[in-house]
Design an enzyme around this catalytic site. Structure first.
Site, PDB file in Angstrom:
ATOM      1  N   SER A 150     -72.979 -66.606  95.304  1.00 14.79           N
ATOM      2  CA  SER A 150     -73.908 -65.717  95.771  1.00 14.79           C
ATOM      3  C   SER A 150     -73.264 -64.383  96.196  1.00 14.79           C
ATOM      4  O   SER A 150     -72.132 -64.124  95.897  1.00 14.79           O
ATOM      5  CB  SER A 150     -74.641 -66.176  96.900  1.00 14.79           C
ATOM      6  OG  SER A 150     -75.868 -65.114  97.314  1.00 14.79           O
ATOM      7  N   ASN A 151     -73.881 -63.390  97.107  1.00 18.62           N
ATOM      8  CA  ASN A 151     -73.430 -62.347  97.309  1.00 18.62           C
ATOM      9  C   ASN A 151     -73.925 -61.854  98.607  1.00 18.62           C
ATOM     10  O   ASN A 151     -74.779 -62.461  99.015  1.00 18.62           O
ATOM     11  CB  ASN A 151     -73.609 -61.069  96.348  1.00 18.62           C
ATOM     12  CG  ASN A 151     -75.137 -60.635  96.096  1.00 18.62           C
ATOM     13  OD1 ASN A 151     -75.710 -60.304  96.988  1.00 18.62           O
ATOM     14  ND2 ASN A 151     -75.758 -61.417  94.765  1.00 18.62           N
ATOM     15  N   HIS A 152     -73.475 -60.933  99.204  1.00 15.07           N
ATOM     16  CA  HIS A 152     -73.906 -60.117 100.784  1.00 15.07           C
ATOM     17  C   HIS A 152     -75.084 -59.533 100.747  1.00 15.07           C
ATOM     18  O   HIS A 152     -75.171 -59.030 101.780  1.00 15.07           O
ATOM     19  CB  HIS A 152     -72.316 -59.548 101.137  1.00 15.07           C
ATOM     20  CG  HIS A 152     -71.310 -60.351 101.286  1.00 15.07           C
ATOM     21  ND1 HIS A 152     -71.224 -61.441 102.398  1.00 15.07           N
ATOM     22  CD2 HIS A 152     -70.002 -60.342 100.842  1.00 15.07           C
ATOM     23  CE1 HIS A 152     -70.104 -61.866 102.372  1.00 15.07           C
ATOM     24  NE2 HIS A 152     -69.257 -61.389 101.121  1.00 15.07           N
ATOM     25  N   SER A 153     -75.924 -59.500  99.868  1.00 14.31           N
ATOM     26  CA  SER A 153     -77.135 -58.784 100.129  1.00 14.31           C
ATOM     27  C   SER A 153     -77.923 -59.347 101.304  1.00 14.31           C
ATOM     28  O   SER A 153     -78.447 -60.640 101.061  1.00 14.31           O
ATOM     29  CB  SER A 153     -77.862 -58.715  98.830  1.00 14.31           C
ATOM     30  OG  SER A 153     -79.140 -57.999  98.814  1.00 14.31           O
ATOM     31  N   ALA A 182     -79.673 -57.911  94.517  1.00  6.34           N
ATOM     32  CA  ALA A 182     -78.087 -57.719  93.996  1.00  6.34           C
ATOM     33  C   ALA A 182     -78.216 -59.139  93.246  1.00  6.34           C
ATOM     34  O   ALA A 182     -77.882 -60.172  93.768  1.00  6.34           O
ATOM     35  CB  ALA A 182     -77.326 -57.930  95.358  1.00  6.34           C
TER      36      ALA A 182
END
Lengths: 233, 233
Positions: free
Chosen positions: A40-43, A107
């Site tokens: 995943s990512n930090h959005s 994101a």
């Protein structure tokens, strides 16, 4: 609520997006590796949710396609929850025909694991190799449709922010792109504030640029939508 | 609060863990790929936070080392926030000497990317290969210390739950392991309920097993701690 209506009425932009249908994506996507693990990512989803709130306040019909976030649905907004980039792609394509404006603020994970294991992968080796394949490009797909909505993208970068945003604007055939530097924690993924550069091509094909200075994400969202409404005229 | 004290006093277990120091890990870890992207897992942290709450109510001094979760700190508990498995390993080793009991409830990422990119990786190719290396084994490191705390592990599995838990109990030299089936969404990662099998070896080296039937995570946590206190006598 009455007070908000009155304030907006005299502010003169109460109907800036009236009769417009806006489709917005927000948050990260999660790409499953197995039933337990994911990429995943930090959005945080805050910017996309601020855009949905601002658009609704400006009179638009708003549909918000959101990845996994910890945020309440803004009042008056239709929310569709998704997990993976593929889910988001399908939800967007199912909704996009009705949209006058599409804002790709999520994101979206660029890659997903080539295979999703049915059961939890056991760890035996000291190293592991994960093969990833590219996810569908939601923004470009929307903008390349025969009769596309006014398509707005985001470029969350850590360096060469404006150059990457300009490339993305042209390659994906966007009408407007909002570039921000996520390496600045004051305005980064989980912050309540933001600041950004808006880039677009004018009718002569010249690149134009406008800075939105640091402000709350809701204020930035309102400014971005007001600017988009001007460009659409 | 007074009411809780009175209830606990007459329940007879108000001091079951008095004078004990308990170190608990909770939540997922996040393993950075670049400044934007990461690997993680679906742990909500609820079970670890329930254990911290229950241990504090049973009179223990509780330190909770938590990965990124959306949960408030239980009253009276010392909380240390971490992100990666390496961070968690270091925080645990800095605290473990004072601990009488260690509970590894976190879903620690087994692998991390071999390299963390300094800036956001640009996507050009249709496929991407991610090389991963093994993270330190926090549970085994704690249990293999010369004078280890009473070490309790968790086995969150999707199949062959009890067999994997038994292997983990023996290989990591745990005193007690709690096995649960995370493929069951009724008691899975984000649920408020849980159910589990406790496994341990008795003084004769015989494997013993106890089922904790479905109940709230706080009730399950209290039962697990009461059982651990019995085994420690």
């Amino acid at each position: 609520e009455l007070r908000d209506c009155i304030v907006q009425h005299f502010a003169g932009n109460h109907q800036l997006l009236a009769s417009k249908s806006i489709l917005i994506t927000a948050g990260p996507t999660r790409e499953a590796i197995d039933p337990v693990r994911y990429l995943s990512n930090h959005s945080s989803g805050k910017m996309g949710f601020a855009l949905a709130t601002a658009a609704q306040q400006l009179g638009a019909q708003v549909t918000l396609v959101s990845g996994p976030v910890q945020l309440p649905t803004p009042p008056g907004v239709t929310r569709i929850d998704v997990v993976s980039a593929q889910d988001m792609y399908e939800a967007v394509l199912a909704q996009v025909e009705q949209a006058d404006i599409f804002i790709g603020c999520a994101a979206v994970a660029d890659y997903r694991p080539e295979q999703i294991a049915d059961s939890k992968i056991k760890k035996h080796q000291d190293t592991m190799h994960l093969s990833l394949v590219k996810n569908p490009d939601i923004l470009a797909t929307v903008a390349h449709q025969p009769n596309p909505p006014f398509t707005i993208g985001f470029a969350a970068e850590t360096d060469d922010v404006v150059r990457y945003a300009q490339d993305k604007l042209e390659q994906k055939r966007l009408r407007l792109i909002a570039a921000n530097d996520v390496s600045d924690t004051q305005i980064g993924f989980n912050s309540d504030d933001n600041a950004m550069q808006l880039l677009w091509q004018d009718e002569q094909g010249q690149l134009q640029q406008l800075s939105l200075n640091r402000a709350s994400k809701l204020q930035i969202a309102t400014q971005l939508l007001q600017h988009a409404a001007t460009l659409m005229k």
